[in-house]
Enzyme design. Sequence first.
Site, PDB file in Angstrom:
ATOM      1  N   ARG A 196      23.877  13.731   4.792  1.00  0.00           N
ATOM      2  CA  ARG A 196      23.840  13.239   6.164  1.00  0.00           C
ATOM      3  C   ARG A 196      22.448  12.683   6.424  1.00  0.00           C
ATOM      4  O   ARG A 196      21.444  13.359   6.204  1.00  0.00           O
ATOM      5  CB  ARG A 196      24.121  14.369   7.144  1.00  0.00           C
ATOM      6  CG  ARG A 196      23.960  13.963   8.606  1.00  0.00           C
ATOM      7  CD  ARG A 196      24.015  15.172   9.505  1.00  0.00           C
ATOM      8  NE  ARG A 196      23.797  14.813  10.904  1.00  0.00           N
ATOM      9  CZ  ARG A 196      23.073  15.524  11.754  1.00  0.00           C
ATOM     10  NH1 ARG A 196      22.456  16.622  11.338  1.00  0.00           N
ATOM     11  NH2 ARG A 196      22.940  15.150  13.004  1.00  0.00           N
ATOM     12  N   HIS A 201      25.507  11.228  15.975  1.00  0.00           N
ATOM     13  CA  HIS A 201      26.635  12.154  15.775  1.00  0.00           C
ATOM     14  C   HIS A 201      27.898  11.429  15.329  1.00  0.00           C
ATOM     15  O   HIS A 201      29.014  11.917  15.520  1.00  0.00           O
ATOM     16  CB  HIS A 201      26.934  12.949  17.062  1.00  0.00           C
ATOM     17  CG  HIS A 201      25.809  13.847  17.481  1.00  0.00           C
ATOM     18  ND1 HIS A 201      25.361  13.951  18.784  1.00  0.00           N
ATOM     19  CD2 HIS A 201      25.013  14.684  16.766  1.00  0.00           C
ATOM     20  CE1 HIS A 201      24.360  14.815  18.845  1.00  0.00           C
ATOM     21  NE2 HIS A 201      24.133  15.273  17.628  1.00  0.00           N
ATOM     22  N   LEU A 243      28.632  18.942  21.399  1.00  0.00           N
ATOM     23  CA  LEU A 243      27.649  19.798  22.061  1.00  0.00           C
ATOM     24  C   LEU A 243      27.144  20.850  21.090  1.00  0.00           C
ATOM     25  O   LEU A 243      27.835  21.833  20.794  1.00  0.00           O
ATOM     26  CB  LEU A 243      28.280  20.480  23.286  1.00  0.00           C
ATOM     27  CG  LEU A 243      28.995  19.562  24.287  1.00  0.00           C
ATOM     28  CD1 LEU A 243      29.608  20.374  25.417  1.00  0.00           C
ATOM     29  CD2 LEU A 243      28.040  18.505  24.838  1.00  0.00           C
ATOM     30  N   GLY A 244      25.937  20.630  20.584  1.00  0.00           N
ATOM     31  CA  GLY A 244      25.291  21.591  19.711  1.00  0.00           C
ATOM     32  C   GLY A 244      23.828  21.676  20.098  1.00  0.00           C
ATOM     33  O   GLY A 244      23.478  21.473  21.267  1.00  0.00           O
ATOM     34  N   GLY A 277      21.762  19.515  19.244  1.00  0.00           N
ATOM     35  CA  GLY A 277      21.736  18.150  19.736  1.00  0.00           C
ATOM     36  C   GLY A 277      23.054  17.905  20.452  1.00  0.00           C
ATOM     37  O   GLY A 277      24.066  18.519  20.119  1.00  0.00           O
ATOM     38  N   ARG A 332      15.454  19.173  23.450  1.00  0.00           N
ATOM     39  CA  ARG A 332      15.160  17.771  23.753  1.00  0.00           C
ATOM     40  C   ARG A 332      15.537  17.441  25.187  1.00  0.00           C
ATOM     41  O   ARG A 332      16.494  17.969  25.733  1.00  0.00           O
ATOM     42  CB  ARG A 332      15.903  16.861  22.777  1.00  0.00           C
ATOM     43  CG  ARG A 332      15.269  16.790  21.408  1.00  0.00           C
ATOM     44  CD  ARG A 332      16.154  16.066  20.410  1.00  0.00           C
ATOM     45  NE  ARG A 332      16.986  16.987  19.646  1.00  0.00           N
ATOM     46  CZ  ARG A 332      18.023  16.632  18.906  1.00  0.00           C
ATOM     47  NH1 ARG A 332      18.392  15.368  18.846  1.00  0.00           N
ATOM     48  NH2 ARG A 332      18.710  17.536  18.232  1.00  0.00           N
ATOM     49  N   MET A 351      22.410  28.593  23.648  1.00  0.00           N
ATOM     50  CA  MET A 351      23.344  28.734  24.756  1.00  0.00           C
ATOM     51  C   MET A 351      23.892  30.149  24.867  1.00  0.00           C
ATOM     52  O   MET A 351      24.153  30.646  25.975  1.00  0.00           O
ATOM     53  CB  MET A 351      24.489  27.735  24.599  1.00  0.00           C
ATOM     54  CG  MET A 351      25.529  27.764  25.708  1.00  0.00           C
ATOM     55  SD  MET A 351      24.854  27.433  27.368  1.00  0.00           S
ATOM     56  CE  MET A 351      24.543  25.662  27.259  1.00  0.00           C
ATOM     57  N   ARG A 352      24.053  30.839  23.754  1.00  0.00           N
ATOM     58  CA  ARG A 352      24.562  32.210  23.799  1.00  0.00           C
ATOM     59  C   ARG A 352      23.622  33.112  24.584  1.00  0.00           C
ATOM     60  O   ARG A 352      24.072  33.949  25.378  1.00  0.00           O
ATOM     61  CB  ARG A 352      24.756  32.735  22.372  1.00  0.00           C
ATOM     62  CG  ARG A 352      25.856  32.030  21.592  1.00  0.00           C
ATOM     63  CD  ARG A 352      25.807  32.354  20.112  1.00  0.00           C
ATOM     64  NE  ARG A 352      24.595  31.814  19.494  1.00  0.00           N
ATOM     65  CZ  ARG A 352      24.385  31.773  18.180  1.00  0.00           C
ATOM     66  NH1 ARG A 352      25.306  32.250  17.350  1.00  0.00           N
ATOM     67  NH2 ARG A 352      23.267  31.268  17.693  1.00  0.00           N
ATOM     68  N   GLY A 409      30.342  23.247  22.023  1.00  0.00           N
ATOM     69  CA  GLY A 409      31.637  22.710  22.424  1.00  0.00           C
ATOM     70  C   GLY A 409      32.808  23.517  21.892  1.00  0.00           C
ATOM     71  O   GLY A 409      33.825  23.693  22.567  1.00  0.00           O
ATOM     72  N   HIS A 446      32.621  26.853  20.820  1.00  0.00           N
ATOM     73  CA  HIS A 446      32.562  28.302  20.997  1.00  0.00           C
ATOM     74  C   HIS A 446      32.203  28.770  22.409  1.00  0.00           C
ATOM     75  O   HIS A 446      32.452  29.939  22.731  1.00  0.00           O
ATOM     76  CB  HIS A 446      31.549  28.895  20.016  1.00  0.00           C
ATOM     77  CG  HIS A 446      31.868  28.607  18.579  1.00  0.00           C
ATOM     78  ND1 HIS A 446      33.014  29.048  17.961  1.00  0.00           N
ATOM     79  CD2 HIS A 446      31.194  27.882  17.647  1.00  0.00           C
ATOM     80  CE1 HIS A 446      33.029  28.633  16.704  1.00  0.00           C
ATOM     81  NE2 HIS A 446      31.939  27.910  16.494  1.00  0.00           N
ATOM     82  N   GLU A 468      31.581  17.408   9.834  1.00  0.00           N
ATOM     83  CA  GLU A 468      30.738  16.299   9.397  1.00  0.00           C
ATOM     84  C   GLU A 468      30.623  16.275   7.879  1.00  0.00           C
ATOM     85  O   GLU A 468      30.629  15.197   7.261  1.00  0.00           O
ATOM     86  CB  GLU A 468      29.341  16.442  10.011  1.00  0.00           C
ATOM     87  CG  GLU A 468      29.307  16.320  11.515  1.00  0.00           C
ATOM     88  CD  GLU A 468      28.007  16.811  12.112  1.00  0.00           C
ATOM     89  OE1 GLU A 468      27.304  16.004  12.750  1.00  0.00           O
ATOM     90  OE2 GLU A 468      27.691  18.005  11.943  1.00  0.00           O
TER      91      GLU A 468
END
Length: 435
Positions: free
Chosen positions: A116, A204, A232-233, A235, A264, A306-307, A352, A354, A402
Amino acid sequence: MTAHLTSAQLSEQHAAEGQIVLVVNAGSSSIKCSVYRVIDDPHAEAGARAIHGAGGQIEGIGVAPRVVAHMADGRLIVDEKFPVAQVADHDAAFRLLRLVLAVGLRDTPPAAIGHRVVHGGAHFTDAVLIDDKVIEELDALTPLAPLHQPHNLAAIRAVRVAAPELPQVACFDTAFHAGNDIMAQLFALPFHYYEEGIRRYGFHGLSYEYIAHHLHTVAPDIARGRVIVAHLGNGASLCAMKDGKSVETTMGLTALDGLPMGTRCGALDAGAVLWMMAHGMDYAAIEKVLYQESGLKGISGLSSDMRELLASDSKQAKLAVDFYTYRIAQEVGKLAVVLGGLDALVFTAGIGEHAAPVRAQVCERLAPVFGIALDTAANDAGKERVSASDSRVPVFAIPTDEEGMIALHTARLLREAHVHAQPDAGAGAAARLGQ
């Protein structure tokens, strides 16, 4: 050394055995390595299918390093946390991960390695076999993706040293958006900047391409319609797709634009950067603020994870989550205007897939405009379809792959170029990758 086979020989071999491809995905805070077998499948959107085998990942590089790797049959190779000093950067992480994954490659030597690469610029609009010139051109794009491009290239260079006979393929996050209309690429700057490559590229793309292929298989009518995908990660971005093709996306010239992310800033008035400069901040200091100290981490003052934010009772953590979902909903509305409507919304990537509360908040904001209604039980359970039966717009939570897309592109390029490693070369390369 590589052997050149005829197209007929390669097609026959590929159909019978498939291509073994090692995929390397070096992100801003993690490195993933996966082994795929790519086999012909006329029913698949790409005409082939990538079957996942052994895989490993190092996450939390330089912060809280953890290595997890599994064999193809699910057996755990390792699940271990490491001191920060031992995995302080991507070079150390790649050395450690290739040692671990060499176990999974012993009986399945790869024909090639697919990487990648975040930024392909205006020139690279499809996957490409890597040579010195390609590396030089990709290195020149580093200022446009400083969090990612150096790590992508470090992995490529490390493999060239360890196993120079193995073909390597670069697959680009920008390529999926390369056909977007000029309206989706243009900045309101003097036009010569656009001609010089200052334009909106989007990112992405490998994730969005996988979702497009998956929808084609499980919901072809929806796949042909107007779909917005939320990747949504750490990034984050959105992509508006029509008939499985990118039409518009929220990221631009760099991976700073659009939605707020883990660290970011997302979309920002350029005047804020001018203000920082006027107050004595140099390039390095501004870059650090925008890329490493902003987003969820900057607003919450707590974490980019996020968790942790969802588990916290901090007002700043709640503000960060609320702003995040506000901006996602806002951008969905903009993209729906570009598409002329909305036929489906898809959530993917770590958050996105989880974070059910994030999906719920976004859909609650969108409900008055689009008639979206969630099935709370399905959303909480992480089902593929999370919308209620009476929702005007269906909503999905689909795991992305990916690495699978990289494997498909790599195998395709090998076939087109008639390049294949000699039978004993892959085994030797696999051993050297672990040295």
